[in-house]
Design an enzyme around this catalytic site. Sequence first.
Site, PDB file in Angstrom:
ATOM      1  N   GLU A 258      -0.877 -27.784  28.638  1.00 56.56           N
ATOM      2  CA  GLU A 258      -2.142 -28.333  28.151  1.00 56.56           C
ATOM      3  C   GLU A 258      -1.947 -29.733  27.561  1.00 56.56           C
ATOM      4  OE1 GLU A 258      -5.435 -27.067  27.173  1.00 56.56           O
ATOM      5  OE2 GLU A 258      -5.285 -25.355  28.529  1.00 56.56           O
TER       6      GLU A 258
ATOM      7  N   THR B  95       1.662  -4.371   4.168  1.00 56.79           N
ATOM      8  CA  THR B  95       1.561  -4.606   5.613  1.00 56.79           C
ATOM      9  C   THR B  95       1.091  -6.020   5.968  1.00 56.79           C
ATOM     10  OG1 THR B  95      -0.647  -3.647   5.603  1.00 56.79           O
ATOM     11  CG2 THR B  95       1.188  -2.178   6.163  1.00 56.79           C
ATOM     12  N   ASP B  96       0.519  -6.736   5.002  1.00 56.59           N
ATOM     13  CA  ASP B  96      -0.072  -8.046   5.335  1.00 56.59           C
ATOM     14  C   ASP B  96       0.959  -9.050   5.868  1.00 56.59           C
ATOM     15  OD1 ASP B  96      -2.416  -6.958   4.478  1.00 56.59           O
ATOM     16  OD2 ASP B  96      -2.783  -8.381   2.869  1.00 56.59           O
TER      17      ASP B  96
ATOM     18  N   TYR C  44      -8.212   0.709  -3.577  1.00 55.13           N
ATOM     19  CA  TYR C  44      -7.066   1.166  -4.365  1.00 55.13           C
ATOM     20  C   TYR C  44      -6.317  -0.071  -4.815  1.00 55.13           C
ATOM     21  CZ  TYR C  44      -4.686  -0.146  -0.135  1.00 55.13           C
ATOM     22  OH  TYR C  44      -4.239  -0.872   0.936  1.00 55.13           O
TER      23      TYR C  44
ATOM     24  N   SER D 295       1.898  -7.831  -0.535  1.00 53.64           N
ATOM     25  CA  SER D 295       2.740  -8.718   0.288  1.00 53.64           C
ATOM     26  C   SER D 295       2.087 -10.051   0.617  1.00 53.64           C
ATOM     27  CB  SER D 295       3.181  -8.002   1.557  1.00 53.64           C
ATOM     28  OG  SER D 295       2.127  -7.865   2.458  1.00 53.64           O
TER      29      SER D 295
ATOM     30  N   LYS E 281       0.636  -7.207  12.719  1.00 56.57           N
ATOM     31  CA  LYS E 281      -0.518  -6.422  12.245  1.00 56.57           C
ATOM     32  C   LYS E 281      -1.734  -6.875  13.042  1.00 56.57           C
ATOM     33  CE  LYS E 281      -2.854  -5.082   7.936  1.00 56.57           C
ATOM     34  NZ  LYS E 281      -2.819  -5.219   6.465  1.00 56.57           N
TER      35      LYS E 281
ATOM     36  N   THR F 195       0.818  -1.218   0.000  1.00 53.07           N
ATOM     37  CA  THR F 195       0.000   0.000   0.000  1.00 53.07           C
ATOM     38  C   THR F 195       0.847   1.261   0.000  1.00 53.07           C
ATOM     39  OG1 THR F 195      -1.782  -1.116   1.126  1.00 53.07           O
ATOM     40  CG2 THR F 195      -1.768   1.247   1.328  1.00 53.07           C
TER      41      THR F 195
END
Length: 353
Positions: free
Chosen positions: A310, A116-117, A50, A83, A189, A36
């Site tokens: 666990e 950013t992904d 966009y 990305s 993110k 972006t």
Amino acid sequence: MNRFISRCLLVAAGFLAALPAFAAKPNVVILATGGTIAGAGADVAKSATYQAAKVPVDKLIAGIPTLADVAQVRGEQVFQIASESFTNEHLLKLAKRVAALAKQADVDGIVITHGTDTLEETAYFLNLVVHTAKPIVVVGSMRPGTAMSADGMLNLANAVSVAASADARGKGVLVTMNDELNSGRDVSKMVNIKTEAFKSPWGPLGMVVEGKNYWFRLPAKRHTVDSEFDIEKIDTLPAVEIAYGHGNVGDTAYRALAAKGAKAIIHAGTGNGSVAANVVPALRDLRGQGVQIIRSSHVNAGGFVLRNAEQPDDKYDWLVAHDLNPQKARILAAVAMTKTQDSKELQRIFWEY
Ligand code: DGL
């Protein structure tokens, strides 16, 4: 005449005195990969509609004339992609280029512009495999430059000033978004519709404000210069896949990933990396076939998986990803398995990095 000469001498002296300031400007290389921050839309009112990866790096640099005040900046267009389409091959190529530049005497810092992904994955990968104390800063934006209140310009200006600063050396790969200085290891993110999108579960390392860095803490985990991994010795990465834990989960995904050749499966579990009762037999089977099983947590604000809490990890010979989210656990497992297949060694690596 004498007055004229002495005036000339004064001017010349002033000019010479200013020269070191010019000469001393650090050299910063921007490696552009798309996202972006290089995005463009048709309408200033569109911050989310966009196309990513449109604007070339030279245009990004030309759009911020003040960069020249802090560094001598040059750009290289390494990729021009969104990305989410990053592959292991992209990671390897980018890291090798970063490492080669970091060795050059005429490079003081490196900035990587990125979607950013998967920015958090690339930042962590570089943090693990590039041996340098020089600042490496990964940066993106949440809005394209064509939108109102676009965040890319300031994020990139901050990234360049951080990459140019001596006090950013030796702190591992950094991510500058929204004025925060985050460790590439920790940052993730957390939300996809705010400019305040990136957070570290344990807090940022500092802030960058008007070109000055303010540090509050240092990374405690091994990185860059202290790492036992070196991109110069890594040419491929093993297949490490992720399967998601949720209510009503079955074992289909795990078995399918193993059948397709996964060498390790990151279990993106609920809570403490919990494994549903009807998935346990599949994971035990797959471990018996040699597939590494790594329990992580998909808890968003910071999962933290403990061994043998666990599940009896010692008994099943499973691993835990510590505080790494599933996508970061994939990166560390792939890097670590270029060196060892021993589960004790792999677990040590998960505690240390
Ligand atoms: N498709 C996304 C990417 O390149 C754009 C999102 C962004 O860069 O913020 O990761």
